[in-house]
Design a protein around this motif. Structure first.
Motif, PDB file in Angstrom:
ATOM      1  N   PRO A 189       0.804  -1.224   0.000  1.00 26.60           N
ATOM      2  CA  PRO A 189       0.000   0.000   0.000  1.00 26.60           C
ATOM      3  C   PRO A 189       0.840   1.279   0.000  1.00 26.60           C
ATOM      4  O   PRO A 189       0.468   2.276  -0.619  1.00 26.60           O
ATOM      5  CB  PRO A 189      -0.828  -0.107   1.284  1.00 26.60           C
ATOM      6  N   THR A 190       1.982   1.252   0.681  1.00 26.61           N
ATOM      7  CA  THR A 190       2.868   2.417   0.702  1.00 26.61           C
ATOM      8  C   THR A 190       3.403   2.712  -0.691  1.00 26.61           C
ATOM      9  O   THR A 190       3.436   3.870  -1.130  1.00 26.61           O
ATOM     10  CB  THR A 190       4.022   2.198   1.689  1.00 26.61           C
ATOM     11  N   LEU A 191       3.829   1.684  -1.403  1.00 28.39           N
ATOM     12  CA  LEU A 191       4.319   1.882  -2.764  1.00 28.39           C
ATOM     13  C   LEU A 191       3.215   2.389  -3.685  1.00 28.39           C
ATOM     14  O   LEU A 191       3.450   3.272  -4.521  1.00 28.39           O
ATOM     15  CB  LEU A 191       4.920   0.588  -3.312  1.00 28.39           C
ATOM     16  N   ALA A 192       2.006   1.867  -3.538  1.00 26.13           N
ATOM     17  CA  ALA A 192       0.890   2.309  -4.379  1.00 26.13           C
ATOM     18  C   ALA A 192       0.557   3.778  -4.124  1.00 26.13           C
ATOM     19  O   ALA A 192       0.380   4.562  -5.071  1.00 26.13           O
ATOM     20  CB  ALA A 192      -0.338   1.434  -4.128  1.00 26.13           C
ATOM     21  N   TYR A 193       0.480   4.178  -2.861  1.00 24.00           N
ATOM     22  CA  TYR A 193       0.183   5.572  -2.513  1.00 24.00           C
ATOM     23  C   TYR A 193       1.267   6.507  -3.039  1.00 24.00           C
ATOM     24  O   TYR A 193       0.972   7.553  -3.633  1.00 24.00           O
ATOM     25  CB  TYR A 193       0.055   5.712  -0.992  1.00 24.00           C
ATOM     26  N   ASN A 194       2.519   6.150  -2.816  1.00 26.63           N
ATOM     27  CA  ASN A 194       3.620   7.012  -3.240  1.00 26.63           C
ATOM     28  C   ASN A 194       3.771   7.040  -4.760  1.00 26.63           C
ATOM     29  O   ASN A 194       4.227   8.040  -5.313  1.00 26.63           O
ATOM     30  CB  ASN A 194       4.918   6.600  -2.541  1.00 26.63           C
ATOM     31  N   LEU A 195       3.386   5.974  -5.436  1.00 24.77           N
ATOM     32  CA  LEU A 195       3.348   5.973  -6.896  1.00 24.77           C
ATOM     33  C   LEU A 195       2.333   7.001  -7.388  1.00 24.77           C
ATOM     34  O   LEU A 195       2.627   7.798  -8.292  1.00 24.77           O
ATOM     35  CB  LEU A 195       2.994   4.586  -7.433  1.00 24.77           C
ATOM     36  N   ALA A 196       1.155   7.013  -6.775  1.00 25.10           N
ATOM     37  CA  ALA A 196       0.128   7.992  -7.150  1.00 25.10           C
ATOM     38  C   ALA A 196       0.606   9.418  -6.862  1.00 25.10           C
ATOM     39  O   ALA A 196       0.418  10.323  -7.685  1.00 25.10           O
ATOM     40  CB  ALA A 196      -1.174   7.696  -6.405  1.00 25.10           C
ATOM     41  N   ALA A 197       1.249   9.619  -5.720  1.00 21.74           N
ATOM     42  CA  ALA A 197       1.770  10.944  -5.376  1.00 21.74           C
ATOM     43  C   ALA A 197       2.825  11.381  -6.387  1.00 21.74           C
ATOM     44  O   ALA A 197       2.872  12.549  -6.793  1.00 21.74           O
ATOM     45  CB  ALA A 197       2.352  10.938  -3.963  1.00 21.74           C
ATOM     46  N   PHE A 198       3.660  10.457  -6.824  1.00 21.88           N
ATOM     47  CA  PHE A 198       4.694  10.764  -7.806  1.00 21.88           C
ATOM     48  C   PHE A 198       4.075  11.198  -9.132  1.00 21.88           C
ATOM     49  O   PHE A 198       4.487  12.201  -9.721  1.00 21.88           O
ATOM     50  CB  PHE A 198       5.609   9.549  -8.020  1.00 21.88           C
ATOM     51  N   VAL A 199       3.103  10.440  -9.596  1.00 23.51           N
ATOM     52  CA  VAL A 199       2.468  10.744 -10.887  1.00 23.51           C
ATOM     53  C   VAL A 199       1.798  12.117 -10.844  1.00 23.51           C
ATOM     54  O   VAL A 199       1.877  12.888 -11.810  1.00 23.51           O
ATOM     55  CB  VAL A 199       1.459   9.636 -11.270  1.00 23.51           C
ATOM     56  N   ILE A 200       1.181  12.460  -9.725  1.00 20.34           N
ATOM     57  CA  ILE A 200       0.506  13.751  -9.591  1.00 20.34           C
ATOM     58  C   ILE A 200       1.515  14.899  -9.503  1.00 20.34           C
ATOM     59  O   ILE A 200       1.310  15.966 -10.095  1.00 20.34           O
ATOM     60  CB  ILE A 200      -0.420  13.747  -8.361  1.00 20.34           C
ATOM     61  N   CYS A 201       2.602  14.689  -8.786  1.00 21.44           N
ATOM     62  CA  CYS A 201       3.534  15.785  -8.481  1.00 21.44           C
ATOM     63  C   CYS A 201       4.711  15.913  -9.441  1.00 21.44           C
ATOM     64  O   CYS A 201       5.408  16.929  -9.414  1.00 21.44           O
ATOM     65  CB  CYS A 201       4.081  15.613  -7.063  1.00 21.44           C
ATOM     66  N   TYR A 202       4.966  14.926 -10.284  1.00 22.73           N
ATOM     67  CA  TYR A 202       6.195  14.920 -11.075  1.00 22.73           C
ATOM     68  C   TYR A 202       6.359  16.161 -11.947  1.00 22.73           C
ATOM     69  O   TYR A 202       7.371  16.858 -11.857  1.00 22.73           O
ATOM     70  CB  TYR A 202       6.294  13.659 -11.938  1.00 22.73           C
ATOM     71  N   PHE A 203       5.407  16.436 -12.818  1.00 22.11           N
ATOM     72  CA  PHE A 203       5.595  17.513 -13.799  1.00 22.11           C
ATOM     73  C   PHE A 203       5.634  18.903 -13.158  1.00 22.11           C
ATOM     74  O   PHE A 203       6.482  19.720 -13.533  1.00 22.11           O
ATOM     75  CB  PHE A 203       4.563  17.406 -14.919  1.00 22.11           C
ATOM     76  N   PRO A 204       4.759  19.211 -12.184  1.00 19.06           N
ATOM     77  CA  PRO A 204       4.916  20.522 -11.529  1.00 19.06           C
ATOM     78  C   PRO A 204       6.255  20.658 -10.796  1.00 19.06           C
ATOM     79  O   PRO A 204       6.895  21.706 -10.864  1.00 19.06           O
ATOM     80  CB  PRO A 204       3.749  20.582 -10.541  1.00 19.06           C
ATOM     81  N   LEU A 205       6.665  19.607 -10.104  1.00 23.77           N
ATOM     82  CA  LEU A 205       7.948  19.666  -9.397  1.00 23.77           C
ATOM     83  C   LEU A 205       9.118  19.729 -10.366  1.00 23.77           C
ATOM     84  O   LEU A 205      10.100  20.430 -10.118  1.00 23.77           O
ATOM     85  CB  LEU A 205       8.107  18.474  -8.459  1.00 23.77           C
ATOM     86  N   GLN A 206       9.026  19.000 -11.471  1.00 27.74           N
ATOM     87  CA  GLN A 206      10.094  19.035 -12.472  1.00 27.74           C
ATOM     88  C   GLN A 206      10.273  20.450 -13.013  1.00 27.74           C
ATOM     89  O   GLN A 206      11.393  20.956 -13.089  1.00 27.74           O
ATOM     90  CB  GLN A 206       9.780  18.087 -13.622  1.00 27.74           C
ATOM     91  N   ARG A 207       9.177  21.091 -13.337  1.00 24.14           N
ATOM     92  CA  ARG A 207       9.249  22.459 -13.856  1.00 24.14           C
ATOM     93  C   ARG A 207       9.828  23.398 -12.800  1.00 24.14           C
ATOM     94  O   ARG A 207      10.675  24.236 -13.094  1.00 24.14           O
ATOM     95  CB  ARG A 207       7.872  22.936 -14.294  1.00 24.14           C
ATOM     96  N   PHE A 208       9.378  23.258 -11.554  1.00 23.70           N
ATOM     97  CA  PHE A 208       9.873  24.102 -10.464  1.00 23.70           C
ATOM     98  C   PHE A 208      11.372  23.912 -10.265  1.00 23.70           C
ATOM     99  O   PHE A 208      12.138  24.874 -10.189  1.00 23.70           O
ATOM    100  CB  PHE A 208       9.115  23.767  -9.171  1.00 23.70           C
ATOM    101  N   ILE A 209      11.814  22.659 -10.197  1.00 23.00           N
ATOM    102  CA  ILE A 209      13.222  22.352  -9.947  1.00 23.00           C
ATOM    103  C   ILE A 209      14.098  22.852 -11.097  1.00 23.00           C
ATOM    104  O   ILE A 209      15.149  23.445 -10.870  1.00 23.00           O
ATOM    105  CB  ILE A 209      13.405  20.845  -9.697  1.00 23.00           C
TER     106      ILE A 209
END
Length: 171
Positions: free
Chosen positions: A146-166
């Motif tokens: 369940p931890t991997l599934a939750y963090n996978l979803a968080a990654f997919v949601i946050c990747y592109f905004p964080l990538q642009r910010f970084i």
């Protein structure tokens, strides 16, 4: 010589992610923790991995030790486990990332490996000091999956905004 703004945003984002983990765990405790499963939010690891992979971060080991120390003080009450594990995660992330070209899938896989390793090492430490007596198979099915599934979803949601910010603030 121009100083990167990530010098300031990196530790801020790291500690923000750390406290968001606790906030989400508290706000959604009925959804994240039950007798059948337990989900551990690791947004600070998401920030750490993305900054190490995509940004120009100075003193990442120092900040990893600091956030591990704060995590230990604030969440576990035992100084040591995360002080050692988080810098190890940074070191392994740098090594793994050096073999690949930057892409969504590469960063995702490194992140999932880091989450799995962090969770398994913390479980192993808790078994060694007698804080838990659950079996490895029980741990994998009730916590790690369940931890991997939750963090996978968080990654997919946050990747592109964080990538642009970084990438914007690493220049």
């Amino acid at each position: 010589m121009r100083i990167s703004k990530m010098r300031y945003f990196f530790p801020l984002g790291l500690f923000l992610g750390l406290f968001l983990d606790g906030t989400f765990s508290n706000l959604f405790s009925k959804q994240m923790f039950s007798t059948n499963f337990s989900i551990e939010s690791r947004l600070f690891v998401l920030w750490l991995v993305m900054c190490v992979c995509l940004g120009e971060v100075e003193h990442s080991m120092f900040w990893a030790v600091c956030v591990g120390f704060v995590f230990d003080l604030y969440y576990t009450g035992i100084i040591g486990p995360f002080v050692m594990i988080v810098p190890l995660i940074v070191y392994l992330t740098k090594i793994m990332y050096s073999f690949f070209k930057p892409s969504f899938i590469v960063v995702l896989l490194i992140y999932l490996i880091d989450i799995a390793l962090l969770t398994l090492l913390f479980y192993w430490i808790n078994v060694m000091i007698g804080f838990t007596n659950s079996s490895l198979t029980s741990f994998i099915s009730t916590t790690l999956g369940p931890t991997l599934a939750y963090n996978l979803a968080a990654f997919v949601i946050c990747y592109f905004p964080l990538q642009r910010f970084i990438e914007t603030f690493s220049r």
